[in-house]
Every structure is written in C-alpha cells, then in structure tokens.
Write an enzyme that holds these catalytic residues in place. Structure first.
Site, PDB file in Angstrom:
ATOM      1  N   LEU A   1       0.862  -1.205   0.000  1.00  0.00           N
ATOM      2  CA  LEU A   1       0.000   0.000   0.000  1.00  0.00           C
ATOM      3  C   LEU A   1       0.885   1.237   0.000  1.00  0.00           C
ATOM      4  CD1 LEU A   1      -2.476  -1.051   2.849  1.00  0.00           C
ATOM      5  CD2 LEU A   1      -2.996  -1.003   0.399  1.00  0.00           C
ATOM      6  N   HIS A   2       0.655   2.143  -0.921  1.00  0.00           N
ATOM      7  CA  HIS A   2       1.429   3.385  -0.876  1.00  0.00           C
ATOM      8  C   HIS A   2       0.694   4.607  -1.424  1.00  0.00           C
ATOM      9  CE1 HIS A   2       2.331   1.974  -4.981  1.00  0.00           C
ATOM     10  NE2 HIS A   2       2.552   3.239  -5.295  1.00  0.00           N
TER      11      HIS A   2
END
Ligand code: UDP
Length: 364
Positions: free
Chosen positions: A201-202
């Site tokens: 996740l970013h």
C-alpha cells in the site's frame, strides 16, 4: 536513444525496451532522475533487472511534485542539448515521467511514452495528471491493451501516434520469474507456498488518511489470525506509520523488497492485497488472485480478463477477501507475452529512423 527512469515502477518497464533496441544501431543513454533514491527502491532494480548503470544521475531527491519537476527541468535540458538523442523514452505515470517529457518537448525532441493511454478517470490522483499530460506530449504512445488505444483516440490523439505493443512490465516478470522462484523468498520467511497474503500500500488515498490507515492495519491484523500477512512497506507508507507511531500487531511489516524476492513472493502467494498499479498487472499474468484497495483502476482489463477485484477503500471489505478467492486464472492476455520490448523497439526504430543491425531479423 535516451531513456529516463526515476522511480521503482519505471525500471521494469524500460529494461525490456533497452534490450530490444540492442538489435538496432543506436547508442543508449540512461538518465536516473533520483526521484526514488533509497538503494532498495532504485539500485536493487538496476541489479535485479540486469540494467546498465545510468549514464547520468540528476539526484532530485524528495520534495513536492513542483520542486522535483523544477529540478528536472533545470538539469535535463543540458543533457539533451549535449547528447542530442533522436527520441527520449519515458514510462508510466510518476512525477519524473511528466517532468522529463516536458523538458524533452521544450528541446523539440520526440517523446515516446511507454504504458500510454491508461486512465482511472479520477482527477484526484497525481498519476492521472501525469499520464494524461505525457500522452499528449508524446509523438509515440506505446500501449499495452486495446482499451488504452480507445482512451487516446477519444481524447483526440491521432491513431498514427499510437502503437499497441503489449506489456513490457510483463516481459520483465517472465524474464526473471524462474530465478525469482528459485530464490523461494517465502521459505526464508517461514511461509508455506500459497499459505500467505502479500500486501502493498502506498497511494495517498489510504496512507495519507490516518484514520483509514489505522482501520486498514486493524483489518490486516484480524485477517492475520486466519492466514499469515506479509507487508513490504513502501518508504512513503513507512514515513506515515512512523510519524503516527502506528504498527500492526499480527501482520508482518518488511522493508521494501528487491525485484526478484518480491516477484518470487508474489508468485507463491495465496492472494495479494494492493493499491499498486503494476502489481494488478503482474498478479493477472501470474494467475494469482488480487484485491485492489481502491475505488477505481486505470487497468480495467485486469478485472475483466484477469484475476483482479476492486474492493473499494473501505477496510470492511478486507476480511471478506478469503471468501472471494474464486477468481480463476484466465487465458494469458494478448501481447502480454514477453515480447513487448522487442515490439516497442521496432516502433521506436521507425520513429527515430534507426537501422537494424541484422535487417529483417525481427519477427515482430
Ligand atoms: N515491487 C518490488 N518490491 C516491493 C514492492 C513492489 O520489487 O517491495 C515491484 C513490483 O513487482 C512491481 C513494481 O514494484 O514490478 C510496482 O511498483 P509500485 O507498486 O511502487 O508502483 P505502481 O505500479 O503503483 O506505480
């Protein structure tokens, strides 16, 4: 030919094109903007993808999008004036990509955009600004799927500027998969094949919202009671977690992984939960179920013909994913066949009037 890379998802898209252009009589320069500069986000990829060392480093480092763009606009023109490339190849949708395309346009040099035509139709995403503007600056838009061609034509880009060549990121995946599987990174982590969930996740939508991020971590911890959860953490996400002193209790955080360990872990996972663009494509090519924690995707083909399911950004969907593993691997997507780099090189050669080293040798 001058290629520009700057951030993690650029390397695996450009490497197959550099290899494809080896069939032509042309010198290749590689400019690294330094948008991503941690060794684990940059040097690891040059090494794992057998790429040459960059001929130029701009070292733009971190900063706002405007600051990074300004630093590239300040430095790249000098290199372009001296090197006088016939074309500049940029990939994807990161800040470096748009900045390099702008600088190249200002120098009146043709731009080639790899992975052109993707649209999320979500103007709140910086990536959407970047990819749309780069497409409109490019003389040659190299696309990976027919839907991307449709998007470009709808925006008024002449079909003569568009070439459907396939997915160069999947070239890299296929070229390195055997070595990655041999590494068996899951075993080193004490995980069984098909016995864990891989998470990345970013994107700002999730990681820049502290309340949402905490709820996502809680949901991952709940899931980790049923199946091990491993989460190689992007530096952007790590910075948010550190600033907020947040840590999951059961899900395992790892440092960002090099390309071979990551695709090895991806190939052996039971499923992947992500907001990454490229990982939606890789999981489709690998036949691994993918759950995308986003409300939209610029890669709809991975949902309609691949293994991807959009689950939205509400963390309440996360516990349901183990009951939604029915997504069966489908037939390989057209032109996601490991030869997109060669086809891209042929299209670039026409634009830049390059001579083949062995005329007539290319089967594409
Ligand atoms: N990747 C990697 N190590 C990691 C996470 C991702 O090598 O720890 C690779 C992944 O296999 C894919 C690319 O990085 O090839 C995707 O990059 P990212 O998710 O950063 O960017 P996006 O695709 O969302 O633009």
């Amino acid at each position: 030919m001058l290629h520009v890379v700057g951030a993690r998802p650029n390397f695996m898209k450009i490497a197959p094109i550099m290899r494809g252009l080896e069939a032509y009589d042309c010198e290749q320069l590689l400019v690294h903007t330094g948008q991503h500069y941690d060794p684990e986000m940059s040097d690891a990829f040059l090494r794992d993808l057998d790429m040459p060392q960059p001929t130029h480093h701009l070292g733009v480092g971190s900063g706002s999008r405007a600051e990074q763009t300004a630093r590239i606009l300040d430095q790249l023109p000098t290199i372009l004036k001296t090197a006088a490339p016939r074309a500049v190849v940029v990939a994807g949708d990161v800040t470096s990509t748009l900045a390099a395309a702008l600088a190249t346009t200002f120098e009146d040099i043709p731009v080639v955009h790899v992975e052109a035509g993707l649209r999320s139709f979500d103007w709140s995403m910086p990536e959407e600004h970047n990819r749309l503007m780069v497409d409109h600056l490019s003389q040659l838009c190299l696309t990976h799927s027919a839907g991307a061609d449709d998007n470009l034509v709808r925006e008024g880009i002449e079909p003569s500027r568009i070439r459907l060549v396939g997915n160069t990121m999947i070239d890299s995946l296929f070229a390195h998969l055997t070595a990655a599987k041999r590494l068996a990174p899951h075993r080193e982590l004490g995980l069984a094949e098909r016995g864990y969930l891989l998470v990345t996740l970013h994107r700002p939508r999730v990681v820049d919202d502290p309340e949402l991020l905490q709820r996502v971590l809680d949901a991952l911890d709940a899931l980790a009671e049923e199946i091990p959860v491993v989460f190689p953490v992007h530096p952007r996400t790590r910075a948010r977690l550190d600033a907020l002193r947040m840590r999951p209790t059961r899900a395992r955080l790892l440092n960002p992984l090099g390309y071979l360990p990551f695709i090895g872990l991806e190939a052996a996972a039971k499923a992947v939960l992500t907001d990454s663009g490229g990982i939606q494509e890789e999981t489709t090519a690998l036949g691994v179920p993918c759950f995308t924690l986003r409300d939209n995707t610029e890669r709809p083909i991975t949902c309609t013909e691949g293994t991807n399911q959009l689950i939205g950004t509400d963390p309440e969907a996360i516990p349901t994913i183990l009951n939604r593993l029915a997504a069966q691997p489908r037939a390989p997507l057209p032109l996601w066949d490991g030869h997109a780099g060669a086809r891209s090189a042929d299209a670039i050669a026409v634009l830049a009037e390059l001579q083949a080293l062995q005329p007539g040798a290319s089967p594409w």
